[in-house]
Design an enzyme around this catalytic site. Structure first.
Site, mmCIF file in Angstrom:
data_model
loop_
_atom_site.group_PDB
_atom_site.id
_atom_site.type_symbol
_atom_site.label_atom_id
_atom_site.label_comp_id
_atom_site.label_asym_id
_atom_site.label_seq_id
_atom_site.Cartn_x
_atom_site.Cartn_y
_atom_site.Cartn_z
ATOM 1 N N GLU A 113 0.807 -1.215 0.000
ATOM 2 C CA GLU A 113 0.000 0.000 0.000
ATOM 3 C C GLU A 113 0.846 1.274 0.000
ATOM 4 O O GLU A 113 0.867 2.041 0.969
ATOM 5 C CB GLU A 113 -0.978 -0.031 1.183
ATOM 6 N N GLU A 119 -5.330 -8.619 -1.259
ATOM 7 C CA GLU A 119 -5.807 -8.334 0.102
ATOM 8 C C GLU A 119 -7.202 -7.755 0.134
ATOM 9 O O GLU A 119 -7.545 -6.828 -0.605
ATOM 10 C CB GLU A 119 -4.860 -7.370 0.828
#
Length: 498
Positions: A227, A322
């Site tokens: 991220e 995810e």
């Protein structure tokens, strides 16, 4: 009078028709009467026959359209997940191995999910006991004190146990943050990488691949940064501009090639769908030669955003890595979302994997890193492991297990499933969401397996609760089978020549 050639041709046609039968079904229903339950149709198999009137929904399989290979489903083995698995192993070894088999056994006939794609954090995350990296010696740019054993030993023992059950498992590693001393703020929690350490970070990632390999854990893929468009001061995170990730990727690609790891894939981005048209595209523009593809998360945007990347780079690989369930949410509503968006949806938009977040947590979404603001309402693991040595599986498990069964290799050493074309027609075309897959065989004389995963979400949940089974026809190579799909998820397959 029939010639021998005509007789042979007629027999071949009869054999093809007769052997296109559905014998094997796995099913999870909204009312939980079936929970990833295997059964065979009774009293007879479901035959593909000469087409008649189509059902309320008509599933049309186009096996001439073959797309990406799907390498499996799974989740992340965080430090917290590993701790819970190890506690279970100590408390109740038999129960531990029963759970591991149920999760990871990929044998064709096994009563198990066969999860085969495992993501592993490099260092601490929001699901660790404390904040650490593999080298926390300030200024150690030569990485002389790099030590993978800074991670809990249980992480590696669980990974080795997974491999002992499923030798086909793929491991994808990724850091939540570089070591704090490499960052502008001097901490792993938030901030960004100091660009003077770009080559050092590339070497850090190489050493990680080497260290896992030395422990007998082969790495399939590595990402530069989890991220990279997010920073949080309460747990390991790192904001990383495209240019920085691109430079690290280029340096790492050279290192991996030079040190015997040319087969390890570098997967970029590893963040939300919402920016699919920007960050990952710019990453390819700057360092296409370094990256095999990109990966996505579910927390912002929609699954269709993946097309913003794949339309521009159709030859690059895509992974979905995810999404987390939340404590207290509705079991069946979750399954509908997971199947529609992730385990059929993301695959339909080109993904070669489908992963949830934590592989295991307890019933309270613990253990979390002390002080983190992550998972405000509580994250749910694929598995719940309790402190009394018991365990149970959650809706994440059932959703992924249904999808996983469709793509696992049919033979030992055989190929993984490939997505093939499918469409749904009929008056209830909206009621079924379908993914279709072809799994090849080791022997060219053996017939391929053709699988479909079908979500029936005709439950009238937006008005009055009224779950309705859907009678559907399945069209394949000019033949037709009929099956009534209950509200839930159904995986079934048949065999046909290549």
């Amino acid at each position: 009078m029939l010639t021998s050639l005509q007789i042979f041709g007629s027999l071949a046609l009869l054999q093809a028709v007769a052997s296109q039968q559905i014998w094997d079904i796995w099913q999870t229903t909204w009312d939980r009467n079936m929970l990833f339950t295997y059964f065979q149709p009774t009293p007879d198999p479901i035959n593909f026959v000469t087409p008649g009137t189509i059902g309320s929904a008509d599933i049309v399989i186009d096996d001439s359209s073959v797309y990406q290979t799907v390498y499996g489903f799974g989740a992340s083995l965080t430090d917290s997940s590993a701790e819970l698995f190890n506690n279970l192993k100590v408390q109740n070894s038999g129960s531990y191995w029963q759970l591991m088999d149920y999760l990871f056994n990929a044998t064709d006939t096994a009563n198990s999910a066969g999860f085969s794609y495992i993501r592993v954090p490099l260092g601490a995350t929001d699901f660790s006991a404390n904040t650490y990296s593999y080298d926390d010696i300030n200024g150690d740019s030569a990485l002389n004190d790099f030590n993978i054993n800074a991670a809990p030993s249980g992480v590696f023992s669980v990974l080795q146990d997974i491999l002992s059950i499923n030798h086909m498992a793929r491991f994808h590693i990724v850091p939540w943050s570089p070591p704090g001393w490499m960052k502008s703020g001097g901490t792993m929690s938030g901030g960004s990488l100091d660009t003077q350490y770009i080559s050092t970070m590339a070497n850090y990632l190489l050493k990680s691949v080497q260290a896992f390999s030395n422990k007998g854990i082969p790495i399939y893929a590595i990402s530069i940064q989890n991220e990279p468009e997010y920073s949080d001061s309460t747990y390991p995170t790192c904001s990383m501009p495209v240019a920085t990730e691109a430079q690290i990727g280029l340096a790492l690609r050279t290192l991996l090639n030079d040190y015997g790891f040319s087969s390890v894939k570098i997967i970029g981005y590893d963040h939300n769908w919402v920016d699919a048209a920007n960050y990952p595209v710019q990453l390819m523009q700057q360092a296409e030669s370094a990256f095999d593809g990109v990966s996505f998360h579910c927390y912002q945007g929609s699954v269709s955003d993946q097309a913003s990347f794949t339309s521009q780079y159709p030859n690059k690989e895509v992974y979905f890595t995810e999404c987390s369930g939340a404590l207290g949410s509705d079991w069946w509503s979750d399954i509908k979302v997971f199947i529609y968006e992730l385990f059929i949806g993301s695959i339909s938009y080109g993904s070669s994997s489908g992963l949830m977040w934590n592989l295991a947590l307890d019933g309270n979404g613990q253990p979390l890193l002390p002080g983190t603001d992550s998972c405000g309402g509580g994250c749910r693991g694929v598995v719940q492991i309790n402190n009394d040595g018991t365990w149970s599986v959650n809706q994440e498990f059932y959703s992924m297990a249904q999808a996983s069964k469709a793509i696992l290799p049919r033979d030992v050493g055989g190929p993984w499933g490939q997505r093939i074309g499918v469409s749904v027609g009929g008056s209830l075309d909206w009621a079924l969401v379908v993914g279709a897959y072809k799994t090849g065989r080791v022997s060219p004389s053996d017939w391929n397996r053709y699988s479909i995963v079908v979500l029936n979400w005709d439950d009238s949940a937006s008005t009055t609760w009224n779950p309705q089974p859907v009678e559907a026809t399945i069209e394949f190579r000019g033949m037709q089978a009929t099956y009534t799909f209950p509200v839930g998820v159904t995986t079934l397959w048949w065999y046909a020549p290549n």
